[in-house]
Write an enzyme that holds these catalytic residues in place. Structure first.
Site, PDB file in Angstrom:
ATOM      1  N   HIS A   1       8.727  -2.619  -6.570  1.00 50.15           N
ATOM      2  CA  HIS A   1       7.835  -2.838  -5.439  1.00 50.15           C
ATOM      3  C   HIS A   1       6.342  -2.714  -5.791  1.00 50.15           C
ATOM      4  O   HIS A   1       5.620  -3.702  -5.802  1.00 50.15           O
ATOM      5  CB  HIS A   1       8.161  -1.836  -4.322  1.00 50.15           C
ATOM      6  CG  HIS A   1       9.577  -1.878  -3.834  1.00 50.15           C
ATOM      7  ND1 HIS A   1      10.093  -2.930  -3.100  1.00 50.15           N
ATOM      8  CD2 HIS A   1      10.589  -0.992  -3.963  1.00 50.15           C
ATOM      9  CE1 HIS A   1      11.354  -2.682  -2.796  1.00 50.15           C
ATOM     10  NE2 HIS A   1      11.687  -1.514  -3.319  1.00 50.15           N
TER      11      HIS A   1
HETATM   12  O1  RIB Z   1       9.925   0.251   0.521  1.00 46.24           O
HETATM   13  C1  RIB Z   1       9.426   0.418  -0.791  1.00 46.24           C
HETATM   14  C2  RIB Z   1       8.243   1.317  -0.795  1.00 46.24           C
HETATM   15  O2  RIB Z   1       8.622   2.608  -0.337  1.00 46.24           O
HETATM   16  C3  RIB Z   1       7.664   1.540  -2.203  1.00 46.24           C
HETATM   17  O3  RIB Z   1       6.286   1.781  -2.107  1.00 46.24           O
HETATM   18  C4  RIB Z   1       8.370   2.775  -2.665  1.00 46.24           C
HETATM   19  O4  RIB Z   1       7.616   3.516  -3.630  1.00 46.24           O
HETATM   20  C5  RIB Z   1       8.438   3.552  -1.380  1.00 46.24           C
HETATM   21  O5  RIB Z   1       7.187   4.217  -1.193  1.00 46.24           O
END
Ligand code: RIB
Ligand code: CA
Length: 314
Positions: A243
């Protein structure tokens, strides 16, 4: 001439946050003004600790680290140890940090930095819940026009949610802060699940990182091996979505990404859809466009960039 970005990274490490921080610290195009901790994946005491662990792993102990909000603006904190482990950086144990945190609160640091530096010269890269930025906007709303851009990981439309059927974790944890950010008129670039789910930490990509043969390469690969297991089981994929590094990679090479300028509103009333990013991708309303909603990435290009930059750490 490559553009230099003056950046504040707001983050809740989290293995994917950690790799995003390494990518930023390895990239001369990114001038990291400071890294601000927020409660999210794990409580604030751990996220601030984890930021310092990553900075020490990178040999960048002069990085200014600030402690921010320990809970959402209105709602109770929800964490994600089930994904990231009890420390938030499970998979590759690191020594307790010795570098200091700054005395100034993260929210005050963000306010002071935006006031001090030239207008439209500071980019905020948010990798976790938007609580710190929400508090900045509540405390000093007049600063919104001075912010160059917010590039965030958060939300989802075609991929739905990952913490509820409707909501992605970062937005779900603090939907009230997210609403303030999306209504502030600041130029927004959103990296939702729609794009991050196309950036999978496949075995080949993870082992290429491990093959760097450095401590950063080993630690990063071990983090990914731990972090990806939850989503591999959930989605039945080879690897899990990477992500947060997409936020930094966008600044380094926006050509890796494509999306469209649309209206995005945040659900803050209905518990069933709390934290949903109501993204008007097809333009069915006449609501003002307020965000670039990124849906596609050259995933090989992203991992090539990540590998090239992580090799910086010897
Ligand atoms: O949904 C993914 C996000 O939530 C990313 O930033 C992960 O690190 C969590 O914070
Ligand atoms: Ca995060």
């Amino acid at each position: 001439m490559t553009e230099t970005h003056n950046v504040i990274i707001d983050t809740d490490p989290g293995q994917d946050d950690a790799i995003a921080i390494l990518l930023a610290l390895a990239s001369p195009e990114i001038n990291v003004l400071g890294i601000t901790a927020v409660a999210g994946n794990v409580p604030l005491g751990l996220t601030q600790n984890n930021i310092r662990k990553v900075c020490e792993l990178a040999g960048r102990t002069n990085t200014k680290v600030f402690v921010g909000s320990d809970r959402p603006m209105k709602r109770s904190l929800i964490t994600a140890e089930y994904v990231h482990g009890e420390t938030g950086l499970n998979g590759a144990p690191l020594p307790e940090p010795t570098m200091p945190v700054q005395d100034q609160h993260a929210v005050d640091f963000i306010i002071e930095t935006i006031q001090r530096l030239p207008e439209k010269s500071v980019t905020l890269c948010t990798l976790g819940p938007l609580t710190n930025l929400g508090n900045v906007l509540e405390k000093a709303p007049e600063l919104a026009p001075r912010i160059k851009e917010v590039v965030m990981m958060g939300g989802g439309l075609f991929e739905g949610g990952n913490v509820t059927p409707a909501a992605e974790f970062n937005i779900f944890v603090d939907p009230d802060a997210a609403q303030l950010v999306f209504k502030a008129g600041i130029p927004l670039v959103v990296m939702p699940l729609d794009v991050t789910h196309k950036a999978l930490t496949t075995k080949a990509r993870t082992e290429a990182i491990r093959s760097l043969g450095t401590q950063v390469g080993k630690v990063s690969a071990d983090w990914l091996n731990f972090f990806e297991r939850f989503d591999e089981d959930k989605y039945g994929t080879d690897g899990g979505p990477l992500h947060d590094p997409n936020v930094i990679a966008y600044l380094l090479n926006p050509g890796l990404y494509s999306g469209r300028h649309i209206n995005v509103e945040i659900e803050t009333q209905c518990e069933l859809t709390m934290g949903m990013t109501v993204a008007d991708y097809w333009g069915v309303t006449n609501r003002a466009k307020n965000a670039i909603w990124v849906t596609d990435v050259d995933a090989d290009g992203l991992f090539d960039l990540l590998l090239e930059r992580l090799a910086y750490f010897r």
